[in-house]
Design a protein around this motif. Structure first.
Motif, PDB file in Angstrom:
ATOM      1  N   LEU A  99       2.317   7.151  35.381  1.00 36.96           N
ATOM      2  CA  LEU A  99       1.018   6.509  35.170  1.00 36.96           C
ATOM      3  C   LEU A  99       0.555   6.648  33.724  1.00 36.96           C
ATOM      4  O   LEU A  99      -0.071   5.734  33.176  1.00 36.96           O
ATOM      5  CB  LEU A  99      -0.022   7.101  36.121  1.00 36.96           C
ATOM      6  CG  LEU A  99       0.107   6.683  37.584  1.00 36.96           C
ATOM      7  CD1 LEU A  99      -0.980   7.340  38.430  1.00 36.96           C
ATOM      8  CD2 LEU A  99       0.033   5.163  37.735  1.00 36.96           C
ATOM      9  N   LEU A 153      -2.700   4.134  32.292  1.00 38.57           N
ATOM     10  CA  LEU A 153      -3.695   3.977  33.358  1.00 38.57           C
ATOM     11  C   LEU A 153      -5.107   4.159  32.831  1.00 38.57           C
ATOM     12  O   LEU A 153      -5.365   5.046  32.008  1.00 38.57           O
ATOM     13  CB  LEU A 153      -3.429   4.987  34.476  1.00 38.57           C
ATOM     14  CG  LEU A 153      -4.268   4.801  35.747  1.00 38.57           C
ATOM     15  CD1 LEU A 153      -3.729   3.632  36.554  1.00 38.57           C
ATOM     16  CD2 LEU A 153      -4.271   6.075  36.585  1.00 38.57           C
ATOM     17  N   VAL A 189      -4.942   2.286  42.077  1.00 39.15           N
ATOM     18  CA  VAL A 189      -3.614   2.819  42.387  1.00 39.15           C
ATOM     19  C   VAL A 189      -3.487   2.969  43.902  1.00 39.15           C
ATOM     20  O   VAL A 189      -4.328   3.600  44.540  1.00 39.15           O
ATOM     21  CB  VAL A 189      -3.376   4.183  41.712  1.00 39.15           C
ATOM     22  CG1 VAL A 189      -2.024   4.760  42.141  1.00 39.15           C
ATOM     23  CG2 VAL A 189      -3.435   4.044  40.196  1.00 39.15           C
TER      24      VAL A 189
END
Length: 299
Positions: free
Chosen positions: A126, A131, A137
């Motif tokens: 990630l 992210l 997610v």
């Protein structure tokens, strides 16, 4: 992770298939088919939870965020499969919906042993993706206890991203790490522990629901037609022409001609025909209508 696997529903023995090793082909198929029929009913039970996941995803998209699936083995492959189908179906940027699998892209074709047991791999994957709090997610694990997914969900929540845990066991470990848990209980597998069967089918159904519903809510459908289909080959061009004809009633030749004028953008072609406007005017109307074809035509 010291939980006893045998306590999980996904690891329990199915009373209906105890004699499957001595059954003939017809009997094996009948048993599997009867068990598969239970999957859709199990999915029906968790529709409220799936709806909440859809709300997260649409909100992320509207903020310029992404939908990111994460899982190991079959679970990871299902996420990747759903993600890669979004660009051709809805003309989305490949970055918009992504699937990460423990062990990297190579694990899609060949199992990478041990990758799913490392929580830090979920975090590093990630981080590499950059992210942000605008992303959603979805961690997928039939058992509900995969360390790779747990690590990813914990990290995502720490950044403020929305998180969803999709499993096939009650009180799953990954459920505790997510803003929304979806625990779809399909019962024991025909072949004990083989979660690519009923569990995998349930998860594919739910992932399809989440991505497709989100895209519809973003205006990528007109009635039940894929008006944002990406015209990348002859088959899809013929489908695009058919969609335009169904909505506008024009001839094949006219639909084909306007589609070319619209640079193969089905939405633009439809608005051009329905409003008798130029390509540039149709694009402006679509922009003002946030991509919704019906709104653009009404405007």
């Amino acid at each position: 992770m010291d939980e006893n696997l045998e306590l999980l529903t996904t690891e329990s023995r199915n009373e209906q298939s105890m004699q499957i090793d001595t059954a003939n082909p017809n009997e094996i198929l009948r048993i599997m088919n009867e068990q598969d029929q239970l999957v859709a009913l199990a999915v029906k039970e968790v529709l409220p939870e799936v709806e909440e996941a859809v709300r997260f995803v649409v909100d992320s998209f509207q903020k310029g965020g992404r939908l990111i699936y994460m899982g190991a083995g079959t679970s990871g492959r299902l996420g990747v499969l759903d993600a890669v189908e979004c660009p051709p179906t809805f003309s989305t940027d490949p970055e918009m919906v992504q699937g990460l699998i423990a062990g990297g892209e190579g694990a899609f074709l060949k199992a990478v042993e041990g990758a799913e047991d490392q929580t830090e791999l979920g975090v590093s994957d990630l981080k590499e993706l950059g992210l942000t709090k605008n992303d959603t997610v979805i961690g997928i694990a039939a058992s509900g206890r995969t360390p790779y997914v747990i690590g990813a969900l914990r990290y995502a929540r720490s950044l403020g991203a929305k998180t969803v845990a999709l499993s096939c066991n009650k009180n799953a470990a990954i459920s505790k790490e997510a803003d929304q848990a979806i625990e779809v209980i399909v019962g024991p597998e025909v072949l004990t522990g083989s979660t690519r069967l009923k569990a995998g089918t349930a998860h594919k159904m739910i992932l399809n629901m989440i991505s497709t519903s989100s895209m519809i809510l973003l205006g990528k459908a007109y009635e039940n037609l894929m008006v944002d289909v990406h015209v990348s080959n002859q088959k899809l061009q013929e489908r695009a022409i058919g969609i335009i004809r169904k909505i506008t009633g024009v001839s094949y030749e006219t639909a084909s001609e306007i589609l070319e004028q619209a640079d193969l953008q089905v939405k633009t072609a439809i608005v051009m025909i329905k409003t008798n406007r130029t390509k540039q005017e149709a694009e402006r109307l679509l922009k003002e209508a946030n991509g919704y074809v019906k709104k653009a035509i009404q405007m």
